[in-house]
Design a protein around this motif. Structure first.
Motif, mmCIF file in Angstrom:
data_model
loop_
_atom_site.group_PDB
_atom_site.id
_atom_site.type_symbol
_atom_site.label_atom_id
_atom_site.label_comp_id
_atom_site.label_asym_id
_atom_site.label_seq_id
_atom_site.Cartn_x
_atom_site.Cartn_y
_atom_site.Cartn_z
ATOM 1 N N LEU A 66 0.852 -1.181 0.000
ATOM 2 C CA LEU A 66 0.000 0.000 0.000
ATOM 3 C C LEU A 66 0.892 1.237 0.000
ATOM 4 O O LEU A 66 1.779 1.366 0.847
ATOM 5 N N VAL A 67 0.655 2.145 -0.933
ATOM 6 C CA VAL A 67 1.475 3.344 -1.073
ATOM 7 C C VAL A 67 0.674 4.548 -0.580
ATOM 8 O O VAL A 67 -0.386 4.866 -1.117
ATOM 9 N N PHE A 68 1.200 5.213 0.451
ATOM 10 C CA PHE A 68 0.555 6.383 1.027
ATOM 11 C C PHE A 68 1.357 7.633 0.685
ATOM 12 O O PHE A 68 2.592 7.644 0.811
ATOM 13 N N ALA A 69 0.669 8.688 0.304
ATOM 14 C CA ALA A 69 1.316 9.973 0.045
ATOM 15 C C ALA A 69 1.112 10.883 1.235
ATOM 16 O O ALA A 69 -0.025 11.146 1.633
ATOM 17 N N LEU A 70 2.206 11.359 1.818
ATOM 18 C CA LEU A 70 2.066 12.449 2.760
ATOM 19 C C LEU A 70 1.866 13.735 1.969
ATOM 20 O O LEU A 70 2.189 13.786 0.781
ATOM 21 N N PRO A 71 1.297 14.774 2.570
ATOM 22 C CA PRO A 71 0.927 15.976 1.814
ATOM 23 C C PRO A 71 2.072 16.517 0.960
ATOM 24 O O PRO A 71 3.208 16.646 1.417
ATOM 25 N N GLY A 72 1.741 16.791 -0.315
ATOM 26 C CA GLY A 72 2.723 17.310 -1.249
ATOM 27 C C GLY A 72 3.423 16.253 -2.071
ATOM 28 O O GLY A 72 4.181 16.577 -2.989
#
Length: 292
Positions: free
Chosen positions: A4-10
């Motif tokens: 699972l790939v999560f993006a932190l803001p930006g």
């Protein structure tokens, strides 16, 4: 085990590209700030027994670290099998010794903090100088990937007759590698740093390269003073306008514009830090490392 790939803001664009390369799912989370400035994190995806990849490039790291810390620890509490950090730009690498009495070696402190936060780290061309390997700093598996091949591929594809120029002796090994891969000659200059925003750079010997396009290459472009001074030298030494390439587009306020105004024909960076100058993609490089 799924990834699972999560993006932190930006970091949404890079996370989306990585998910495609990895054929992985995008993780869903809520990350926001309360009115008092404190961070709120909630993971909506099921991460139980899954590999969690947090994408968070770490320029301007102080405001990013707590949300990252909370995300990683929340994923672990929810049963993630492994929590990996993809930080294409890794902060706090340049303070690698005590230069003046009373200073802290913040590169080591930062490494200790991240080593206690995630299980694995992937980064690109960290500023390794007095520390020569990531395992001298990090207590977790920490892989430093190198952008030289993709930078060289860009140079070969876009510059007809390049002469690569490195800003200082520290750049010799890196610039020589890019030049070798691009089948191009190179020069390395001498730099004296006079302060945070002031440097002196020796003039390059351009007499033999009047028909070549100067390509200035560095790992980090921050204040851009080194490149600006070199560009100003080149304007008097060759009719060819230089191209400036940096791996990491740190760019202090006004630095990008100042570099173009100084006479750079083009400023190109890798997408390790989102910026208008991004023209070299690191997505596939990172995905290959994560897969293996």
């Amino acid at each position: 085990m799924k990834t699972l790939v999560f993006a932190l803001p930006g970091n949404e664009a890079l996370a989306a590209a990585l998910a495609v390369h990895l054929q992985a799912e995008r993780g869903e989370a809520v990350i926001r700030r309360f009115p008092d400035g404190e961070s709120y994190v909630r993971i909506l995806s099921d991460v139980q027994d899954q590999k969690v990849v947090l994408v968070c490039t770490l320029h301007q790291p102080d405001q990013k670290l707590l949300p990252l810390y909370f995300m990683a620890n929340t994923a672990k509490e929810l049963g993630a099998a492994e929590v990996c950090l993809v930080a294409p730009y890794l902060a706090y690498m340049r303070q690698d010794k005590q230069f003046h009495p009373g200073e802290g070696v913040t590169s080591r402190y930062f490494a200790d903090l991240l080593s206690g936060t995630v299980d694995r780290l992937y980064t690109i061309d960290p500023h390794l100088h007095r520390f020569h390997h990531m395992n001298e700093l990090y207590a977790i598996p920490a892989q430093a990937l190198h952008a030289a091949p993709i930078v060289a591929a860009w140079v070969k594809a876009h510059i007809d007759k390049p002469i690569l120029i490195g800003p200082d002796e520290e750049s010799l090994q890196w610039v020589s590698e890019v030049a070798g891969l691009a089948d191009a000659p190179y020069l390395v200059l001498n730099k004296t740093r006079l302060g945070d925003r002031e440097v002196q750079v020796t003039q390059p010997e351009m007499a033999s390269y009047q028909q070549h396009t100067p390509v200035l290459v560095d790992d980090i472009i921050s204040t851009a003073r080194t490149m600006i001074e070199t560009v100003q030298h080149l304007k008097q030494l060759t009719p060819q306008a230089p191209v400036c390439i940096g791996v990491h587009a740190v760019f202090a306020e006004g630095a990008y514009e100042a570099l173009l105004q100084a006479g750079a024909a083009q400023v190109i960076t890798c997408n390790t830090i989102p910026h208008i100058s991004n023209g070299i993609q690191v997505d596939a490089l990172l995905a290959e490392a994560i897969r293996t």
